[in-house]
Scaffold this motif. Structure first.
Motif, PDB file in Angstrom:
ATOM      1  N   GLY A  98       1.199 -23.696  36.228  1.00 42.64           N
ATOM      2  CA  GLY A  98       1.903 -22.446  36.486  1.00 42.64           C
ATOM      3  C   GLY A  98       3.128 -22.265  35.626  1.00 42.64           C
ATOM      4  N   SER A 124       0.360 -17.121  34.529  1.00 40.44           N
ATOM      5  CA  SER A 124       0.504 -17.238  35.989  1.00 40.44           C
ATOM      6  C   SER A 124       1.786 -16.568  36.460  1.00 40.44           C
ATOM      7  N   GLN A 125       2.890 -16.806  35.762  1.00 45.38           N
ATOM      8  CA  GLN A 125       4.160 -16.187  36.127  1.00 45.38           C
ATOM      9  C   GLN A 125       4.118 -14.675  35.959  1.00 45.38           C
ATOM     10  N   THR A 127       1.507 -12.794  36.137  1.00 46.16           N
ATOM     11  CA  THR A 127       0.643 -12.260  37.190  1.00 46.16           C
ATOM     12  C   THR A 127       1.390 -12.162  38.505  1.00 46.16           C
ATOM     13  N   THR A 149       4.283 -17.852  41.964  1.00 44.30           N
ATOM     14  CA  THR A 149       3.497 -18.578  40.963  1.00 44.30           C
ATOM     15  C   THR A 149       2.885 -19.832  41.566  1.00 44.30           C
ATOM     16  N   GLU A 153      -1.218 -20.384  42.097  1.00 36.00           N
ATOM     17  CA  GLU A 153      -1.823 -21.551  41.466  1.00 36.00           C
ATOM     18  C   GLU A 153      -2.554 -22.391  42.514  1.00 36.00           C
ATOM     19  N   LYS A 158      -7.109 -20.950  38.465  1.00 33.52           N
ATOM     20  CA  LYS A 158      -7.009 -20.337  37.136  1.00 33.52           C
ATOM     21  C   LYS A 158      -7.944 -19.146  36.944  1.00 33.52           C
ATOM     22  N   ILE A 161      -6.615 -16.120  38.753  1.00 34.52           N
ATOM     23  CA  ILE A 161      -5.370 -15.673  38.107  1.00 34.52           C
ATOM     24  C   ILE A 161      -5.691 -14.873  36.849  1.00 34.52           C
ATOM     25  N   TYR A 165      -4.874 -10.980  36.317  1.00 34.97           N
ATOM     26  CA  TYR A 165      -4.025 -10.673  35.155  1.00 34.97           C
ATOM     27  C   TYR A 165      -4.673  -9.614  34.272  1.00 34.97           C
TER      28      TYR A 165
END
Length: 239
Positions: A98, A124-125, A127, A149, A153, A158, A161, A165
């Protein structure tokens, strides 16, 4: 004396109520935030805070409110676009948990040297920020971003995410997500994007309302070429 005792009791009562309120509010926040992340593990995100903010800005500026957003499962989005955003935004996406601390440190050093401000946020951040939070720079928002985040996670993984995203980020003025962007820029489905077309979309992500994925400036054309080169080293994506 009675007045002092009464005042003291009133103060204790106030602080006790405040403490209880803060404790309950904290429990509600953690409960609702965790529940929302669990729900969105399977449910498509219909709208994000950024979409609402952009629509309000357009309305206040007297412009037509535009919000093009079509959700597509990850299997309907070309692997080329997945590779392109990894190459452009987060080279260690499949490896980190993450946070890419090495990228953060590098960004911090560059910014301190007076170079153009550059972030070290992972996919990740980004998103977590796009789906659950507001735009802007503050310690409170960054703290909440880190919290969400960690949650996505742990709960999403993944693959989810990446799916969220690619369906939620801004890819043009009023254009959100891979399908809407593919139709807007290239008149085709997201599943049919070529490597260079995918690189074109990824190249404008720093400022998708300023830059164009087609008929691009020389700066974006250079970014496209660099992204295509890096994509070759991403390899096959296995979640």
């Amino acid at each position: 004396m009675a007045t002092k005792k009464t005042t003291s009791k009133t103060k204790r009562s106030f602080f006790q109520k405040l403490k209880t309120f803060i404790w309950k509010a904290t429990l509600w926040f953690f409960g609702l935030s965790t529940l929302s992340v669990i729900v969105f593990k399977w449910v498509p995100i219909p709208i994000t805070p950024l979409m609402i903010t952009r629509a309000i800005d357009q309305k206040l500026d007297g412009e037509e409110m535009i919000c093009s957003h079509d959700w597509e499962p990850l299997e309907n989005i070309s692997p080329n676009l997945q590779k392109a955003v990894i190459a452009s935004e987060d080279g260690n996406f499949l490896k980190h948990n993450g946070f890419d601390f090495e990228a953060m440190q590098k960004a911090f050093k560059n910014n301190n040297k007076g170079k153009k401000l550059k972030g070290g946020s992972t996919i990740s951040q980004q998103t977590a920020k796009n789906v659950f939070l507001w735009q802007g720079r503050s310690y409170i928002r960054k703290g909440l971003e880190a919290y969400f985040t960690v949650l996505i996670e742990l709960i999403w993984g993944k693959e989810r995410i990446m799916e969220v995203y690619l369906n939620s980020i801004e890819m043009g003025n009023g254009v959100y997500g891979a399908q809407a962007a593919s139709e807007h820029w290239f008149k085709k489905d997201a599943s049919a994007l070529t490597p260079f077309q995918a690189a074109g979309i990824a190249a404008i992500l720093p400022n998708p309302r300023k830059f164009k994925a087609t008929n691009s400036s020389s700066y974006i054309e250079r970014r496209k070429s660099k992204i295509v080169r890096v994509m070759r080293y991403v390899g096959s994506i296995e979640y």
